[in-house]
Design an enzyme around this catalytic site. Structure first.
Site, PDB file in Angstrom:
ATOM      1  N   ARG A 106       0.859  -1.205   0.000  1.00  0.00           N
ATOM      2  CA  ARG A 106       0.000   0.000   0.000  1.00  0.00           C
ATOM      3  C   ARG A 106       0.887   1.245   0.000  1.00  0.00           C
ATOM      4  NH1 ARG A 106      -1.353   1.848   4.644  1.00  0.00           N
ATOM      5  NH2 ARG A 106      -1.992  -0.146   5.552  1.00  0.00           N
ATOM      6  N   TYR A 127     -16.625  17.237 -14.357  1.00  0.00           N
ATOM      7  CA  TYR A 127     -17.109  15.848 -14.418  1.00  0.00           C
ATOM      8  C   TYR A 127     -18.099  15.611 -13.261  1.00  0.00           C
ATOM      9  CZ  TYR A 127     -16.939  10.818 -13.545  1.00  0.00           C
ATOM     10  OH  TYR A 127     -17.275   9.522 -13.276  1.00  0.00           O
ATOM     11  N   ASP A 174      -7.486  18.915 -13.912  1.00  0.00           N
ATOM     12  CA  ASP A 174      -7.800  17.553 -14.339  1.00  0.00           C
ATOM     13  C   ASP A 174      -7.484  17.483 -15.837  1.00  0.00           C
ATOM     14  OD1 ASP A 174      -9.042  15.254 -15.317  1.00  0.00           O
ATOM     15  OD2 ASP A 174     -10.622  15.308 -13.786  1.00  0.00           O
ATOM     16  N   LYS A 225      -8.808   6.422 -18.787  1.00  0.00           N
ATOM     17  CA  LYS A 225      -9.148   6.944 -20.096  1.00  0.00           C
ATOM     18  C   LYS A 225      -7.960   6.789 -21.065  1.00  0.00           C
ATOM     19  CE  LYS A 225     -13.117   7.884 -18.250  1.00  0.00           C
ATOM     20  NZ  LYS A 225     -12.965   7.992 -16.827  1.00  0.00           N
TER      21      LYS A 225
HETATM   22  N1  PLP Z   1     -12.018  13.130 -14.371  1.00  0.00           N
HETATM   23  C1  PLP Z   1     -12.657  13.081 -15.547  1.00  0.00           C
HETATM   24  C2  PLP Z   1     -12.524  14.241 -16.501  1.00  0.00           C
HETATM   25  C3  PLP Z   1     -13.427  11.973 -15.889  1.00  0.00           C
HETATM   26  O1  PLP Z   1     -14.071  11.950 -17.080  1.00  0.00           O
HETATM   27  C4  PLP Z   1     -13.535  10.899 -14.963  1.00  0.00           C
HETATM   28  C5  PLP Z   1     -14.347   9.700 -15.267  1.00  0.00           C
HETATM   29  O2  PLP Z   1     -15.101   9.668 -16.224  1.00  0.00           O
HETATM   30  C6  PLP Z   1     -12.861  11.006 -13.745  1.00  0.00           C
HETATM   31  C7  PLP Z   1     -12.110  12.117 -13.483  1.00  0.00           C
HETATM   32  C8  PLP Z   1     -12.959   9.912 -12.710  1.00  0.00           C
HETATM   33  O3  PLP Z   1     -12.109   8.862 -13.047  1.00  0.00           O
HETATM   34  P1  PLP Z   1     -12.372   7.317 -12.665  1.00  0.00           P
HETATM   35  O4  PLP Z   1     -13.613   6.898 -13.377  1.00  0.00           O
HETATM   36  O5  PLP Z   1     -11.123   6.639 -13.133  1.00  0.00           O
HETATM   37  O6  PLP Z   1     -12.533   7.264 -11.186  1.00  0.00           O
END
Ligand code: PLP
Length: 383
Positions: free
Chosen positions: A48, A100, A172, A197
């Site tokens: 961890r 998001y 992000d 992604k």
């Molecule tokens: N940030 C963005 C722009 C996203 O599109 C997503 C998920 O769709 C996330 C964060 C969250 O990521 P995760 O689904 O890997 O937890």
């Protein structure tokens, strides 16, 4: 030597295994590590806290983002959660009004009850951002391009506003990836990723990361990473490392296909509007051209029809898969009004520009003519 990102994607953090010479980072499927005496370990104590497969991925991602330190998490949300762990009760956060949905949810439904306060504003409007800043503002949260309307935010300007108030700026960078945009170079303090992604790239792993070039911040992030424990397993890290090697070539094709498709949709009779930062008609096209190396693989468009007709389009595609998520090699299609944003009351949704006919696509790396033909037959079925 200052290597190009294509070279770093393949080699950064990736030394052949010292013991065996294995070229690829082994999957260290392991929870604990032998100690030669109490506390006398060889760099790892417990997975961890640290795992060699994860270490290699963290170094690779830091190098891609032009950062010094990377930390990986079991999901993008695990990474986002850790940024919030850096804040104190009573702190205030300014975030984009089109972040998001999962980010909006953790902000308001998880952290408000711990005494954090959030304001959601149009981050393309810098006066609105300035007006929202308070003495207690500790974080400005930025996404760019945003989802699903592909707004482009000025990272440098927003980081400056944050810093004028001694607040952190986190970007992000999931949609753009470090191949197209490196927020730390524009003054951001932390870059967040959903590795699920484009970085993973094959729709087969969930993961997250935070990257910074500030050693103190990294240490604090590391403390919460270990304390909260939303850490990824070694197989997930291996899959993302496998993905990052081909990120540049995949992104080139994603961008080429998305641009071609955006131009085709832009002149199509069945489409009333296209949202893609690569189109000159996009309101922040110039900023995108300056801030990004290319315009990415995500686009949205308004199908000129009813909610039901747009639903038929997304149901009838055969090459595009009807699914949420994005960034894999395969093309995905979704209808925000009926899927990801269905929970928003209709009037609020329409006011935010999320019309019934809005369709979002994650443009994959198939042949673009097949993507066009697939959309055309789905349009024909709907009209
Ligand atoms: N940030 C963005 C722009 C996203 O599109 C997503 C998920 O769709 C996330 C964060 C969250 O990521 P995760 O689904 O890997 O937890």
């Amino acid at each position: 030597m200052d290597e190009h990102i294509e070279t770093r994607a393949i080699h950064a953090g990736q030394e052949p295994d010292e013991e065996t010479g294995a070229l690829m980072t082994p999957i260290h499927a392991n929870s604990t590590y032998v100690q030669d005496g109490p506390g006398d370990h060889r760099g790892y104590e417990y997975s961890r806290t640290g795992n060699p497969t994860r270490t290699d991925l963290e170094a690779n991602l830091a190098a891609l983002e032009n950062g010094d330190f990377g930390r990986c998490f079991s999901s993008g949300m695990g990474a986002i959660n850790t940024v919030l762990n850096l804040l104190d009760s009573g702190d205030h956060v300014v975030a984009g009004n089109d972040v998001y949905g999962g980010t909006h949810r953790i902000f308001t439904q998880v952290y408000e009850k711990y005494g954090l306060d959030f304001d959601f504003v149009d981050t393309t409007d810098h006066d609105a951002v300035r007006d929202a800043m308070r003495e207690e503002t500790a974080l400005v949260w930025v996404e760019t391009p945003t989802n699903p309307l592909m707004n482009v935010n000025d990272i440098g300007a927003l980081a400056d506003i944050a810093h004028e108030h001694d607040a952190l700026c986190t970007v992000d960078n999931t949609f753009a990836t470090p191949y197209l945009q490196r927020p730390l170079d524009h003054g951001a303090d932390i870059v967040a990723h959903s590795l699920t992604k484009y970085l993973g790239g094959h729709s087969d792993v969930i993961g997250g990361a935070l990257i910074t070039d500030d050693a103190d911040l990294d240490e604090e992030i590391g403390f919460y990473q270990n304390s909260v424990g939303a850490t990824p397993g070694p197989f997930g890290c291996f899959l993302v490392l496998r993905g990052t090697k081909t990120l540049p070539v995949r992104m080139d094709r994603h961008c080429d296909n998305a641009r071609d498709l955006a131009e085709w949709l832009d002149t199509h009779d069945a489409v009333s509007k296209v949202y893609y930062p690569g189109l000159e008609s996009h309101p922040q096209h110039d900023l995108a051209a300056e801030q990004m190396d290319d315009f990415g693989g995500m686009l949205s468009f308004e199908f000129d029809g009813t909610l039901e007709q747009a639903s038929t389009v997304v149901k009838e595609t055969e090459v595009f898969t009807l699914a949420e998520s994005l960034g894999g090699v395969e093309s995905l299609i979704e209808q925000p009004a009926a899927m990801t944003h269905a929970a928003i009351p209709k009037e609020e949704r329409l006011a935010a520009g999320l019309t019934d006919g809005l369709i979002r696509v994650s443009v994959g790396i198939e042949h673009v003519d097949d993507l066009k033909a697939d959309l055309q037959q789905a349009f024909d079925a709907a009209l």
